[in-house]
Structure formats: structure tokens, C-alpha cells
Design a protein around this motif. Structure first.
Motif, mmCIF file in Angstrom:
data_model
loop_
_atom_site.group_PDB
_atom_site.id
_atom_site.type_symbol
_atom_site.label_atom_id
_atom_site.label_comp_id
_atom_site.label_asym_id
_atom_site.label_seq_id
_atom_site.Cartn_x
_atom_site.Cartn_y
_atom_site.Cartn_z
ATOM 1 N N TYR A 126 0.801 -1.221 0.000
ATOM 2 C CA TYR A 126 0.000 0.000 0.000
ATOM 3 C C TYR A 126 0.839 1.278 0.000
ATOM 4 C CZ TYR A 126 -2.653 3.878 1.941
ATOM 5 O OH TYR A 126 -3.177 5.118 2.173
ATOM 6 N N TYR A 127 1.809 1.390 0.889
ATOM 7 C CA TYR A 127 2.531 2.654 1.034
ATOM 8 C C TYR A 127 3.336 2.986 -0.215
ATOM 9 C CZ TYR A 127 1.131 2.419 5.895
ATOM 10 O OH TYR A 127 0.379 2.358 7.045
ATOM 11 N N THR A 128 3.938 1.965 -0.817
ATOM 12 C CA THR A 128 4.679 2.183 -2.066
ATOM 13 C C THR A 128 3.740 2.653 -3.168
ATOM 14 O OG1 THR A 128 6.279 0.471 -1.472
ATOM 15 C CG2 THR A 128 6.176 1.110 -3.785
ATOM 16 N N MET A 129 2.583 2.004 -3.255
ATOM 17 C CA MET A 129 1.614 2.373 -4.283
ATOM 18 C C MET A 129 1.025 3.750 -4.018
ATOM 19 S SD MET A 129 0.436 1.176 -7.082
ATOM 20 C CE MET A 129 -0.767 1.785 -8.274
ATOM 21 N N ARG A 130 0.703 4.021 -2.773
ATOM 22 C CA ARG A 130 0.119 5.323 -2.440
ATOM 23 C C ARG A 130 1.043 6.463 -2.837
ATOM 24 N NH1 ARG A 130 0.424 7.129 3.638
ATOM 25 N NH2 ARG A 130 2.578 7.397 2.870
ATOM 26 N N ASP A 131 2.307 6.374 -2.441
ATOM 27 C CA ASP A 131 3.221 7.489 -2.679
ATOM 28 C C ASP A 131 3.525 7.672 -4.159
ATOM 29 O OD1 ASP A 131 3.282 8.033 -0.001
ATOM 30 O OD2 ASP A 131 5.162 6.975 0.382
ATOM 31 N N HIS A 132 3.427 6.588 -4.911
ATOM 32 C CA HIS A 132 3.661 6.720 -6.352
ATOM 33 C C HIS A 132 2.414 7.224 -7.067
ATOM 34 C CE1 HIS A 132 5.791 5.869 -10.105
ATOM 35 N NE2 HIS A 132 4.642 5.408 -10.575
ATOM 36 N N ILE A 145 -5.999 11.242 1.513
ATOM 37 C CA ILE A 145 -6.468 10.804 0.194
ATOM 38 C C ILE A 145 -6.098 9.344 -0.030
ATOM 39 C CG2 ILE A 145 -6.336 11.217 -2.285
ATOM 40 C CD1 ILE A 145 -7.746 13.412 -0.707
ATOM 41 N N GLY A 146 -4.922 8.955 0.468
ATOM 42 C CA GLY A 146 -4.497 7.568 0.327
ATOM 43 C C GLY A 146 -5.418 6.603 1.047
ATOM 44 N N LEU A 147 -5.861 6.981 2.248
ATOM 45 C CA LEU A 147 -6.785 6.116 2.980
ATOM 46 C C LEU A 147 -8.111 5.971 2.243
ATOM 47 C CD1 LEU A 147 -6.178 7.238 6.677
ATOM 48 C CD2 LEU A 147 -5.615 5.019 5.653
ATOM 49 N N LEU A 148 -8.576 7.071 1.669
ATOM 50 C CA LEU A 148 -9.815 7.015 0.892
ATOM 51 C C LEU A 148 -9.639 6.121 -0.335
ATOM 52 C CD1 LEU A 148 -10.893 10.772 1.053
ATOM 53 C CD2 LEU A 148 -11.840 8.850 2.357
ATOM 54 N N ALA A 149 -8.479 6.246 -0.994
ATOM 55 C CA ALA A 149 -8.202 5.418 -2.172
ATOM 56 C C ALA A 149 -8.089 3.947 -1.777
ATOM 57 C CB ALA A 149 -6.917 5.882 -2.847
ATOM 58 N N PHE A 150 -7.457 3.694 -0.633
ATOM 59 C CA PHE A 150 -7.317 2.321 -0.147
ATOM 60 C C PHE A 150 -8.683 1.680 0.074
ATOM 61 C CE2 PHE A 150 -7.282 -0.515 3.563
ATOM 62 C CZ PHE A 150 -6.419 -1.505 3.116
#
Length: 259
Positions: A126-132, A145-150
Motif C-alpha cells: 500500500y505505502y509504495t503504491m500510495r506514494d507513487h 487521500i491515500g486512505l480514501l483510495a485504499f
């Protein structure tokens, strides 16, 4: 190369990474078709929020004296470009079983593998994908926004069905997909001469299926959020990597190759 009457095309890829492949297989799918049709284009950054359908890629067509036009969804983009003779209709000569095989390969990857591999990217890494994926959003807003996307992706995978499998079951299903693609490519490679490109359906020219397969192979080779699939391709399905390497050398020599 494109003629003087050809429109100016800008392909919005979602990342500011010139001369590099991006993590979206659908972006590379469109690039493959543009390049194998010898159609010039410019890479733009853009992003899902700027696209007509809220996703990438999207494409802008500009002709002198006319308003620019935005196209979205990789399949619909290519369908429109074929209808307007901007790119070659590579499936025009397919008949009978070949037409069905081409569609089946595309559906296998775009409508099945996409969701299966999404779990590896958005859940396991998740963290690698979120930051990219959210590179343009400043931290700490990226966290929210990352949590919402997750959550949105987890719900999407569950509703589609891919999210209802265990990790072991998902890995096995992903391996089955690549085994099927690999079998087609191995048969085709036997007909190839020297280091020339070989194609999914075994013909002398690529079809729409090749755009999809190349996009998905490259996407997983360059994606740091897909280490398992990258290892699977390199260790168990080397023909897929060789296929991509030959296409890269022939049509993408200006791009950095994956490690």
C-alpha cells in the motif's frame, strides 16, 4: 512518421516521468499502438481528476483551426483512432477464431488480471503504491487521500470478486493467467527468426492483444508495488520478459528499460 495533415496528439499518462514507462498498463497499451502505427505524440502529465472519465490515460487531439478534443478509456481511445485512420486497424484482417482469441486475451488481462494484481499493489504494498500514485498530492494530505483510495480499492476488489480470495488463492490465479499468456508466446517464439519480435497470436504483425499484453508485462516489470509479480515473470515466465524486451528494442529505444 505522421504526415503533415496528421493531428497533434498529447497522451496524458499521469506521471511526470519522461522517457520512462509508467505503472499503468493501459497507458503503455495506447503508447504501443501509437508507436507501432508510426504516429507521433507528446507525453503529458495530467491525472485522473483531469480526465474525462476520471482515469488515465486520456488523449488530446488538436487540429489547426479546430477545438481540441479529449478522448478517454484506452479501448475507446484506440477504437476512435482506428475509425479515423489515425492509427492502423490491426485487427481488420482477423477472421473467425483469431478474432475471438484476440478478444479473450485482452479480457483475461484487462477484466481479470487487473483486479487480481490490484490487491498486490493497493493492499500488500500500500505505502509504495500510495506514494507513487498520489505523487502530486502534498504530504500530509496524501495520507488522507491515500486512505480514501485504499478503502475504495478494497471495496472495488471485493465487489468485483478478486477481493474475496485468500492471498494464496490470488497468487495461484495470477500464475494461471501468466501461464496461459506464456503458452501463446512460446508457440509464437518458435516461429520467429533471430531477435525479431514475435506476437501473441503468432502472426507476422501485432494485434490489439499485443498492446494489452505488452502493457501488462511492462507495467509489472517497472512497478515497485508489484514485487511478487515481477519475480514471477522473471523466474517462471521468461518468455514474457523476452517478448517485452524485443518490443522495447524495436519500438521504445528512447525509454529506460526495467531492471
Amino acid at each position: 512518421m505522421a504526415s503533415k495533415s496528421s493531428p497533434a496528439i498529447t497522451l496524458y499518462r499521469g506521471w511526470n516521468t519522461p522517457n520512462q514507462y509508467v505503472w499503468s498498463p493501459f497507458v503503455t497499451k495506447v503508447e504501443f499502438r501509437l508507436r507501432t502505427s508510426n504516429m507521433s505524440y507528446t507525453c503529458g502529465v495530467g491525472g485522473p481528476r483531469s480526465g474525462p472519465r476520471g482515469k488515465i490515460p486520456y488523449l488530446e487531439i488538436t487540429r489547426p483551426g479546430s477545438a481540441s478534443e479529449l478522448l478517454s478509456d484506452s479501448t475507446l481511445i484506440l477504437k476512435t483512432l482506428c475509425e479515423r485512420a489515425i492509427v492502423r486497424d490491426v485487427n481488420a484482417g482477423l477472421e473467425g477464431i483469431k478474432t475471438g482469441q484476440d478478444l479473450a486475451v485482452r479480457a483475461l488481462l484487462e477484466d481479470r488480471l487487473y483486479f487480481l494484481q490490484g490487491r498486490e499493489r493497493w493492499v500488500q504494498n500500500y505505502y509504495t503504491m500510495r506514494d507513487h500514485a498520489l505523487w502530486s498530492i502534498p504530504y500530509p494530505m496524501r495520507v488522507l487521500i491515500g486512505l480514501l483510495a485504499f478503502r475504495a480499492n478494497v471495496n472495488k476488489f471485493y465487489e468485483q470478486g478478486a477481493g474475496r480470495f485468500s492471498d494464496a488463492e490470488t497468487r495461484a490465479l495470477i500464475k494461471d493467467v501468466w501461464a496461459g499468456v506464456s503458452g501463446l508466446l512460446e508457440e509464437s517464439r518458435r516461429k520467429a527468426h533471430g531477435g525479431e519480435c514475435f506476437w501473441v497470436l503468432g502472426g507476422k504483425e501485432p494485434t490489439e492483444a499485443d498492446a494489452t499484453v505488452f502493457g501488462f508485462v511492462v507495467s509489472n516489470l517497472v512497478c515497485d508495488a508489484a514485487p511478487e509479480t515481477r519475480g514471477l515473470l522473471k523466474e517462471d515466465f521468461g518468455v514474457c520478459v523476452e517478448y517485452a524486451e524485443r518490443v522495447h528494442r524495436a519500438w521504445f529505444p528512447d525509454y529506460e528499460m526495467w531492471r
